[in-house]
Design a protein around this motif. Structure first.
Motif, mmCIF file in Angstrom:
data_model
loop_
_atom_site.group_PDB
_atom_site.id
_atom_site.type_symbol
_atom_site.label_atom_id
_atom_site.label_comp_id
_atom_site.label_asym_id
_atom_site.label_seq_id
_atom_site.Cartn_x
_atom_site.Cartn_y
_atom_site.Cartn_z
ATOM 1 N N GLY A 25 -7.231 97.819 -16.945
ATOM 2 C CA GLY A 25 -6.551 96.493 -16.953
ATOM 3 C C GLY A 25 -5.472 96.726 -15.769
ATOM 4 O O GLY A 25 -5.318 97.672 -15.093
ATOM 5 N N SER A 26 -4.748 95.508 -15.604
ATOM 6 C CA SER A 26 -3.947 95.465 -14.272
ATOM 7 C C SER A 26 -2.567 96.176 -14.569
ATOM 8 O O SER A 26 -1.728 96.415 -13.711
ATOM 9 C CB SER A 26 -3.575 93.970 -13.974
ATOM 10 O OG SER A 26 -2.786 93.326 -15.101
ATOM 11 N N GLU A 27 -2.247 96.404 -15.734
ATOM 12 C CA GLU A 27 -0.545 96.942 -16.201
ATOM 13 C C GLU A 27 -0.747 98.565 -15.857
ATOM 14 O O GLU A 27 0.334 99.031 -15.805
ATOM 15 C CB GLU A 27 -0.221 96.378 -17.439
ATOM 16 C CG GLU A 27 -0.175 95.005 -17.429
ATOM 17 C CD GLU A 27 0.892 94.615 -16.474
ATOM 18 O OE1 GLU A 27 1.924 95.227 -16.543
ATOM 19 O OE2 GLU A 27 0.784 93.457 -15.896
ATOM 20 N N THR A 28 -1.940 99.211 -16.115
ATOM 21 C CA THR A 28 -1.919 100.487 -16.435
ATOM 22 C C THR A 28 -1.920 101.405 -15.008
ATOM 23 O O THR A 28 -2.542 101.034 -14.239
ATOM 24 C CB THR A 28 -3.020 101.117 -17.398
ATOM 25 O OG1 THR A 28 -3.240 100.507 -18.287
ATOM 26 C CG2 THR A 28 -3.030 102.755 -17.478
ATOM 27 N N LYS A 29 -0.818 102.202 -14.664
ATOM 28 C CA LYS A 29 -0.904 102.955 -13.436
ATOM 29 C C LYS A 29 -1.643 104.334 -13.785
ATOM 30 O O LYS A 29 -1.350 105.120 -14.649
ATOM 31 C CB LYS A 29 0.695 103.200 -13.097
ATOM 32 C CG LYS A 29 1.345 102.099 -12.574
ATOM 33 C CD LYS A 29 2.726 102.446 -11.974
ATOM 34 C CE LYS A 29 2.797 101.421 -10.873
ATOM 35 N NZ LYS A 29 3.719 101.780 -10.037
ATOM 36 N N VAL A 30 -2.324 104.761 -12.751
ATOM 37 C CA VAL A 30 -3.104 106.053 -12.683
ATOM 38 C C VAL A 30 -2.253 107.137 -12.325
ATOM 39 O O VAL A 30 -2.381 108.131 -12.707
ATOM 40 C CB VAL A 30 -4.328 105.915 -12.061
ATOM 41 C CG1 VAL A 30 -5.088 107.040 -12.227
ATOM 42 C CG2 VAL A 30 -5.243 104.648 -12.431
ATOM 43 N N ASP A 58 3.624 105.620 -5.897
ATOM 44 C CA ASP A 58 2.959 104.545 -4.983
ATOM 45 C C ASP A 58 2.549 104.728 -3.687
ATOM 46 O O ASP A 58 2.053 104.319 -3.019
ATOM 47 C CB ASP A 58 3.814 103.125 -5.191
ATOM 48 C CG ASP A 58 3.913 102.515 -6.316
ATOM 49 O OD1 ASP A 58 2.868 102.749 -7.276
ATOM 50 O OD2 ASP A 58 4.979 101.768 -6.654
ATOM 51 N N ARG A 59 2.809 106.156 -3.429
ATOM 52 C CA ARG A 59 2.518 106.605 -2.106
ATOM 53 C C ARG A 59 0.916 106.820 -2.111
ATOM 54 O O ARG A 59 0.542 107.354 -2.910
ATOM 55 C CB ARG A 59 3.266 107.863 -2.184
ATOM 56 C CG ARG A 59 3.247 108.632 -0.523
ATOM 57 C CD ARG A 59 4.071 109.805 -0.247
ATOM 58 N NE ARG A 59 3.656 111.050 -1.205
ATOM 59 C CZ ARG A 59 2.706 111.976 -0.919
ATOM 60 N NH1 ARG A 59 2.187 111.698 0.077
ATOM 61 N NH2 ARG A 59 2.298 112.772 -1.707
ATOM 62 N N PHE A 60 0.467 106.242 -0.818
ATOM 63 C CA PHE A 60 -0.925 106.422 -0.200
ATOM 64 C C PHE A 60 -1.117 107.917 -0.137
ATOM 65 O O PHE A 60 -0.595 108.570 0.826
ATOM 66 C CB PHE A 60 -1.292 105.503 0.558
ATOM 67 C CG PHE A 60 -2.762 105.666 1.223
ATOM 68 C CD1 PHE A 60 -3.715 105.177 0.128
ATOM 69 C CD2 PHE A 60 -3.066 106.308 2.069
ATOM 70 C CE1 PHE A 60 -4.897 105.199 0.706
ATOM 71 C CE2 PHE A 60 -4.438 106.416 2.471
ATOM 72 C CZ PHE A 60 -5.538 105.873 1.711
ATOM 73 N N VAL A 61 -2.420 108.657 -0.711
ATOM 74 C CA VAL A 61 -2.687 109.935 -0.273
ATOM 75 C C VAL A 61 -4.103 109.600 0.141
ATOM 76 O O VAL A 61 -5.127 109.105 -0.547
ATOM 77 C CB VAL A 61 -2.537 110.760 -1.720
ATOM 78 C CG1 VAL A 61 -3.104 112.128 -1.149
ATOM 79 C CG2 VAL A 61 -1.266 110.856 -2.081
ATOM 80 N N ARG A 62 -4.291 110.160 1.496
ATOM 81 C CA ARG A 62 -5.630 110.043 1.817
ATOM 82 C C ARG A 62 -6.772 110.689 0.861
ATOM 83 O O ARG A 62 -6.505 111.897 0.741
ATOM 84 C CB ARG A 62 -5.653 110.481 3.077
ATOM 85 C CG ARG A 62 -7.015 110.272 4.124
ATOM 86 C CD ARG A 62 -6.803 110.872 5.446
ATOM 87 N NE ARG A 62 -8.280 110.836 6.029
ATOM 88 C CZ ARG A 62 -8.542 109.686 6.991
ATOM 89 N NH1 ARG A 62 -7.661 109.132 7.367
ATOM 90 N NH2 ARG A 62 -9.776 110.162 7.668
ATOM 91 N N PRO A 63 -7.860 109.932 0.742
ATOM 92 C CA PRO A 63 -8.673 110.764 -0.321
ATOM 93 C C PRO A 63 -9.483 111.588 0.578
ATOM 94 O O PRO A 63 -9.722 111.809 1.644
ATOM 95 C CB PRO A 63 -9.551 109.438 -0.931
ATOM 96 C CG PRO A 63 -9.390 108.535 0.135
ATOM 97 C CD PRO A 63 -8.138 108.674 0.665
#
Length: 119
Positions: A94-99, A103-108
């Motif tokens: 869903g759109s509300e759950t944060k995994v 929020d910092r981008f980590v290069r996969p």
């Protein structure tokens, strides 16, 4: 009976050596021929080494010039995967759950493993 005496001026020389004609070239000619053939061979080996070095240099520069294109292709693939993962997470959670906790981008990072074990 008179005694036999040598002819006037003496007998001719006695031939005790073998009188065989020489076959082939003189040994110096064989040595010169071998040196010429070896010199030509070394010259050709030198040419081959020079050509090999030139091809290796050309291959290296081709790879160097391909790096930006390959890097751009890898970046596009990473973005595609990232967006697909985000869409899959949004669909599942869903759109509300944060995994993640931030929020910092980590290069996969992806580890590429061969399908069959190496021998």
């Amino acid at each position: 009976m008179p005694q036999d005496m040598p002819p006037t001026g003496g007998y001719g020389p006695v031939q005790y050596k073998r009188n065989l004609p020489a076959r082939g070239f003189r040994p110096a000619m064989y040595l010169l021929g071998t040196a010429a053939i070896m010199g030509f061979g070394f010259y050709r080996v030198g040419q081959g080494i020079r050509e090999h070095n030139e091809l290796a240099r050309e291959k290296m520069w081709a790879r160097i010039h391909l790096i930006p294109a390959l890097q751009a292709e890898e970046d596009r693939d990473q973005v595609r995967r990232y967006l697909a993962d985000r869409a899959r997470e949004k669909e599942l959670l869903g759109s509300e759950t944060k995994v993640y906790n931030s929020d910092r981008f980590v290069r996969p990072t992806f580890a590429v493993t061969p399908e069959t074990p190496l021998k």
